[in-house]
Scaffold this active site. Sequence first.
Site, mmCIF file in Angstrom:
data_model
loop_
_atom_site.group_PDB
_atom_site.id
_atom_site.type_symbol
_atom_site.label_atom_id
_atom_site.label_comp_id
_atom_site.label_asym_id
_atom_site.label_seq_id
_atom_site.Cartn_x
_atom_site.Cartn_y
_atom_site.Cartn_z
ATOM 1 N N ARG A 101 0.825 -1.217 0.000
ATOM 2 C CA ARG A 101 0.000 0.000 0.000
ATOM 3 C C ARG A 101 0.857 1.264 0.000
ATOM 4 N NH1 ARG A 101 -5.389 -0.935 3.610
ATOM 5 N NH2 ARG A 101 -6.222 -2.560 2.290
ATOM 6 N N LYS A 128 -16.793 -15.512 4.741
ATOM 7 C CA LYS A 128 -18.178 -15.050 4.904
ATOM 8 C C LYS A 128 -18.816 -14.634 3.586
ATOM 9 C CE LYS A 128 -17.818 -13.235 9.563
ATOM 10 N NZ LYS A 128 -16.608 -12.462 9.797
ATOM 11 N N GLY A 134 -7.278 -7.707 1.258
ATOM 12 C CA GLY A 134 -5.958 -7.912 1.869
ATOM 13 C C GLY A 134 -5.534 -9.367 1.899
HETATM 14 P P1 AMP Z 1 -12.699 -13.051 4.043
HETATM 15 O O1 AMP Z 1 -12.269 -11.914 4.908
HETATM 16 O O2 AMP Z 1 -14.175 -13.325 4.098
HETATM 17 O O3 AMP Z 1 -12.169 -12.949 2.629
HETATM 18 O O4 AMP Z 1 -12.056 -14.353 4.688
HETATM 19 C C1 AMP Z 1 -10.687 -14.624 4.671
HETATM 20 C C2 AMP Z 1 -10.433 -15.762 5.615
HETATM 21 O O5 AMP Z 1 -11.201 -16.865 5.234
HETATM 22 C C3 AMP Z 1 -9.005 -16.253 5.615
HETATM 23 O O6 AMP Z 1 -8.386 -15.802 6.779
HETATM 24 C C4 AMP Z 1 -9.127 -17.763 5.576
HETATM 25 O O7 AMP Z 1 -8.359 -18.408 6.564
HETATM 26 C C5 AMP Z 1 -10.591 -18.010 5.819
HETATM 27 N N1 AMP Z 1 -11.095 -19.232 5.192
HETATM 28 C C6 AMP Z 1 -11.004 -19.614 3.916
HETATM 29 N N2 AMP Z 1 -11.521 -20.835 3.720
HETATM 30 C C7 AMP Z 1 -11.954 -21.268 4.933
HETATM 31 C C8 AMP Z 1 -12.582 -22.468 5.383
HETATM 32 N N3 AMP Z 1 -12.851 -23.468 4.549
HETATM 33 N N4 AMP Z 1 -12.877 -22.564 6.696
HETATM 34 C C9 AMP Z 1 -12.597 -21.549 7.540
HETATM 35 N N5 AMP Z 1 -12.014 -20.376 7.170
HETATM 36 C C10 AMP Z 1 -11.698 -20.251 5.874
#
Ligand code: AMP
Length: 398
Positions: free
Chosen positions: A42, A204, A356
Amino acid sequence: MDKKKVISDFPKSFYKGKKVFVRVDFNVPINIETDSIREDYRIRRALPTIDFLIDAGAKIILGSHLGRPKGKVVKDLSLQIVSNRLSELIDKEVLFVEDFIGGGLSKQLDDLPNGSVVMLENLRFHEAETENDPAFSIELAKLADVYINEAFGTSHRAHCSTYGMTKDFVDKISGFLVDKELSFVSKMMETPEHPFLVIIGGSKIKDKISALGNLLDRADKIIVGGGAAYTFLKAQNINIGNSIYEKEMLSWVEDVYAKYKDKIVLPIDHVISKDFNKTSQCLISDIEIPDDHMALDIGPKTIELFNSVIKGPGYIFWNGPMGVFEFDQYSSGTIHVARAVALATWRGATSVVGGGETIAAIRKAEVLESEISHMSTGGGALLEYLGGSSLPGIEILD
Ligand code: AMP
């Protein structure tokens, strides 16, 4: 969105001797144990704007936040370390100012030579910043003659430095990075090349629902991986074991899947484990996951399937990792997707990667910045914009 005035729409002579406030987004990850910046992307992305202004002979005042100090002075969230890094990058002294309220800095700025660079301490050490307090806005606005927004990632916030202070300026201009962000995102919403592929991952769906809702009609294919996929699989009565899913999103996901079934590509196997930690033992499962296991990455057949869709040319938008890539044994899916996106870019695709976590994943995959058309610095702001919300920090620009 209407085209905004960009910094180079004015001749360099316009900036000469003027005090220019640049709202940057230097909210970079810091490693507290080693007192170092983990990722300076950044900061580097703001350099074209800073270099332009130095060359033009402006007096540059950089304002940013770092983390969430919630109106208190938090030593670990000081921007001093960022100021030092910037100084190395531009090979020039950066005057770091902790106290910029009350007029003292204004006088100091008058005496500085043209081309000087000043970095203010974390704006969020002041509660007034996030409250968009008019008095704090006036204090900030008093410092400068021209306002530049170079903080796309914070443009969805109506804070003093992104919004409140701008009303006192005649000239409110976008920096080079904000201009680039807007041109890629506008293109994605208005005239993306086809096939237009959207890849959604992360934990999420709720945070991404409006963006996804707006992209479903426009996209030709949508890959859903990461934690986000398990609400989709659950909605089809597939056993997802203990994998994360969002109960309140099930009916939305059911409707979306019924309508866009032909476009949506979901995992067909998984890397699973009983525990969520760095050293947990992992297994590969088919599409159904045993009750006492959770999916933490996409499996090898899914990697093949996703690779066959991420081909290029066309337009690719990727947000969110395919698994818990922070733990090495669950990073393979994300790394393969990152490499597939880079390869598709070589084949002529326009690729936009946002958020990020996704940028960190690109690094982990050892994909070069030049192998992605645009790595967006805006996570939340990007998703809000794609979801159709207006961004206050952009709306106010000329
Ligand atoms: P987001 O901020 O929604 O893009 O989420 C990012 C996070 O999702 C990362 O820190 C990953 O560790 C987590 N993540 C990705 N796949 C999984 C999964 N199958 N189970 C739990 N966490 C996950």
